[in-house]
Design an enzyme around this catalytic site. Structure first.
Site, PDB file in Angstrom:
ATOM      1  N   LYS A   1       0.864  -1.183   0.000  1.00 18.21           N
ATOM      2  CA  LYS A   1       0.000   0.000   0.000  1.00 18.21           C
ATOM      3  C   LYS A   1       0.900   1.233   0.000  1.00 18.21           C
ATOM      4  CE  LYS A   1      -3.757   2.086   2.750  1.00 18.21           C
ATOM      5  NZ  LYS A   1      -4.636   1.924   3.932  1.00 18.21           N
TER       6      LYS A   1
ATOM      7  N   SER B   1      -9.568   2.097   2.977  1.00 19.22           N
ATOM      8  CA  SER B   1      -8.655   2.828   2.113  1.00 19.22           C
ATOM      9  C   SER B   1      -7.634   1.939   1.398  1.00 19.22           C
ATOM     10  CB  SER B   1      -7.905   3.870   2.939  1.00 19.22           C
ATOM     11  OG  SER B   1      -7.095   3.234   3.920  1.00 19.22           O
TER      12      SER B   1
ATOM     13  N   SER C   1      -9.842  -0.336   7.174  1.00 18.42           N
ATOM     14  CA  SER C   1      -9.288  -0.277   5.817  1.00 18.42           C
ATOM     15  C   SER C   1      -8.603  -1.536   5.301  1.00 18.42           C
ATOM     16  CB  SER C   1      -8.321   0.889   5.700  1.00 18.42           C
ATOM     17  OG  SER C   1      -9.053   2.069   5.549  1.00 18.42           O
TER      18      SER C   1
HETATM   19  N1  GLN Z   1     -13.090   4.578   6.504  1.00 17.78           N
HETATM   20  C1  GLN Z   1     -12.383   4.954   7.679  1.00 17.78           C
HETATM   21  C2  GLN Z   1     -11.889   6.366   7.526  1.00 17.78           C
HETATM   22  O1  GLN Z   1     -12.146   6.954   6.542  1.00 17.78           O
HETATM   23  C3  GLN Z   1     -11.253   4.019   7.954  1.00 17.78           C
HETATM   24  C4  GLN Z   1     -10.067   4.221   7.111  1.00 17.78           C
HETATM   25  C5  GLN Z   1      -8.892   3.406   7.530  1.00 17.78           C
HETATM   26  O2  GLN Z   1      -9.042   2.380   8.209  1.00 17.78           O
HETATM   27  N2  GLN Z   1      -7.717   3.844   7.148  1.00 17.78           N
HETATM   28  O3  GLN Z   1     -11.244   6.895   8.357  1.00 17.78           O
END
Ligand code: GLN
Length: 496
Positions: A79, A162, A186
């Site tokens: 990532k 994400s 995410s």
């Molecule tokens: N969807 C959540 C956010 O926008 C989690 C994102 C994540 O786990 N990086 O913060």
């Protein structure tokens, strides 16, 4: 042999490499050509073929010398939130366009020491803020402009976020395995949306050093792969104490997570939280999860009704704490030390303002503003402090629940992957979709996602397993036993 490489599990591929049935170089070339043929998914944001092939040659030398580990020569992609030498690192943001790290993140380094071969960097939401991988500012390879990652099961749908690039790349077999990070879901949510397996370990298991910080008290790295067995292999290499570089890394010895696979599920008590099966849960997701729970009963597990009474509060609590920490973490991007700097400005303050205004995307700015607000004098007590108190209660609710069960199961997300654009202009709709993943994140518990069926539009459904602290082995065993008795994790989207 070559045409089958992408279908092999990590364990089988590693064995084929050790048996010299295939070389690490051929393997890397095979995956690089699959990546180039599938740029339409917008999963990869950077490659460095020369470096990849050099790493593969080095792996072949280790294999030839017999000094190899269980992962030597296995390709992996990271990532784009992990800093990597030799590849650009952007965290999906224009703020870091062109940034090159002088060092590798600990997780990347640990995997490289095991002989993995890095294929490239994967698209993610900007600074990991998002649930759909639509908040991207950096163009993916083969694209002139920034574009959302596409779900391999239906390219009109989101891959989740994400870590959407990671999930899409694994689902389309462009890499056998990828790293992801999970702050509020995410790893689990994109894994569910793309029909793959992913695990977020206990907070502190994997070092955060070199992982570009979003919300430091929540951020955690983990693997995304096709099966629990593959995740166990990779997780074993990723985790371990890093006291000199991450003060929150846990002082627990390295663990081989593959050793506990194949344990019987006889008598295991699966807690089923009633709050995870309320009105908001789509019927197709519900029926796939219920069928999976029945399958677990057939494997000897027992279902125990439990309650996690503050589940709904996880959304406001998370969306106070995460932006608060983000507003502090992102203050380092000021145009001075690294990152984007505006071309024209009047004085220092103006340079900060313009650099940040130009460098950050809309969602990131929204969160910086929310975070700054809830931390500001007069609002700190009303919002941030209250949120911290409820966070503690959410963690206590889990401990209460674990008195009557060994593991908790439920959906990962209320629906299957939605259409690209459907929620793009509605931040709240995105936040609400995180409801089932946020509680475990706030409590710092390990959680995983495994594919258990298909719902609306033929889209994959993921089941979430949550364990008590340091119980990754139990989760992986639970998922592995399910996967030995089902084939959802083996099904592939067409066209790849
Ligand atoms: N969807 C959540 C956010 O926008 C989690 C994102 C994540 O786990 N990086 O913060």
């Amino acid at each position: 042999m070559a045409e089958e490489l992408h279908q092999m599990s990590v364990a089988r591929l590693a064995q084929a490499l050790r048996d010299k049935k295939v070389s690490a170089l051929e393997t890397a070339q095979h995956f690089l050509s699959r990546i180039s043929a599938n740029h339409q998914l917008a999963a990869f944001v950077a490659l460095n073929e020369e470096l990849t092939l050099d790493q593969a040659r080095a792996a072949d030398a280790r294999l030839a010398a017999g000094s190899c580990s269980p992962l030597t020569g296995v390709p992996i992609a990271h990532k784009d939130i992990f800093v990597t030498q030799g590849f650009p690192t952007t965290a999906g943001s224009n703020m870091l366009a062109g940034y090159r790290s002088p060092f590798d993140a600990t997780v990347v380094d640990r995997l490289a020491q095991q002989g993995t071969v890095t294929l490239g960097k994967l698209s993610c939401d900007e600074f990991a803020m998002g649930s759909a991988n639509e908040n991207v500012a950096v163009p993916a390879l083969g694209h002139a402009a920034a574009t959302p990652v596409r779900n391999p099961w239906d390219r009109e749908r989101v891959a989740g976020g994400s870590s959407g690039g990671s999930a899409a790349a694994v689902a389309a077999q462009l890499t056998p395995v990828a790293t992801g990070t999970d702050t509020g879901g995410s790893i689990r949510q994109p894994a569910a949306f793309c029909g793959i397996t992913g695990i977020k370990p206990t907070y502190g298991r994997a070092s955060r050093y070199g992982m570009i910080a979003y919300a430091s008290s929540l951020d955690q790295a983990g693997p995304m792969a096709r099966s629990a067995e593959d995740c166990a292999l990779i997780l074993s290499a990723m985790c371990g104490p890093d006291p000199d570089r991450d003060s929150t890394s846990l002082e627990v010895p390295d663990e081989n997570f593959t050793l506990q696979l194949n344990q019987s599920l006889e008598g295991i008590r699966i807690g089923v939280p009633k709050e995870f099966f309320g009105e908001g849960l789509a019927a197709d997701v519900r029926s796939a999860i219920e069928a999976a729970l029945q399958a677990y009963q057939k494997l000897g597990a027992q279902l125990v009704p439990i309650s996690l009474p503050r589940t709904e509060l996880a959304i406001p609590v998370y969306y106070i704490i995460a932006p608060a920490e983000a507003s502090s973490n992102l203050s380092r991007f000021d145009g001075v030390k690294f990152g984007h700097r505006a071309d024209r400005y009047e004085d220092l303050l103006d340079m900060y303002k313009k650099s940040r205004a130009e460098g950050f995307g809309e969602e990131v700015k929204r969160r910086i503003m929310v975070g700054t607000y809830v931390l500001s004098h007069g609002y700190y007590d009303a919002y941030y402090l209250q949120a911290q108190k409820i966070r503690r209660m959410i963690a206590e609710d889990f401990q209460q629940a674990f008195k009557s069960c060994d593991v908790i199961a439920g959906p990962v997300a209320p629906t299957v992957a939605w259409k690209i654009g459907e929620k793009a202009d509605d931040p709240l709709a995105n936040y609400l979709a995180d409801i089932f993943t946020l509680p475990a994140s706030l409590a710092g518990l390990p959680g995983m996602s495994l594919p258990v069926g298909f719902g609306q539009g033929g889209m994959p459904v993921g089941m979430q397993l949550i364990g008590n602290y340091l119980q990754e082995s139990r989760l992986l065993n639970m998922a592995h036993r399910f996967q030995q008795n089902s084939d959802f994790h083996l099904r592939q989207p067409g066209g790849f």
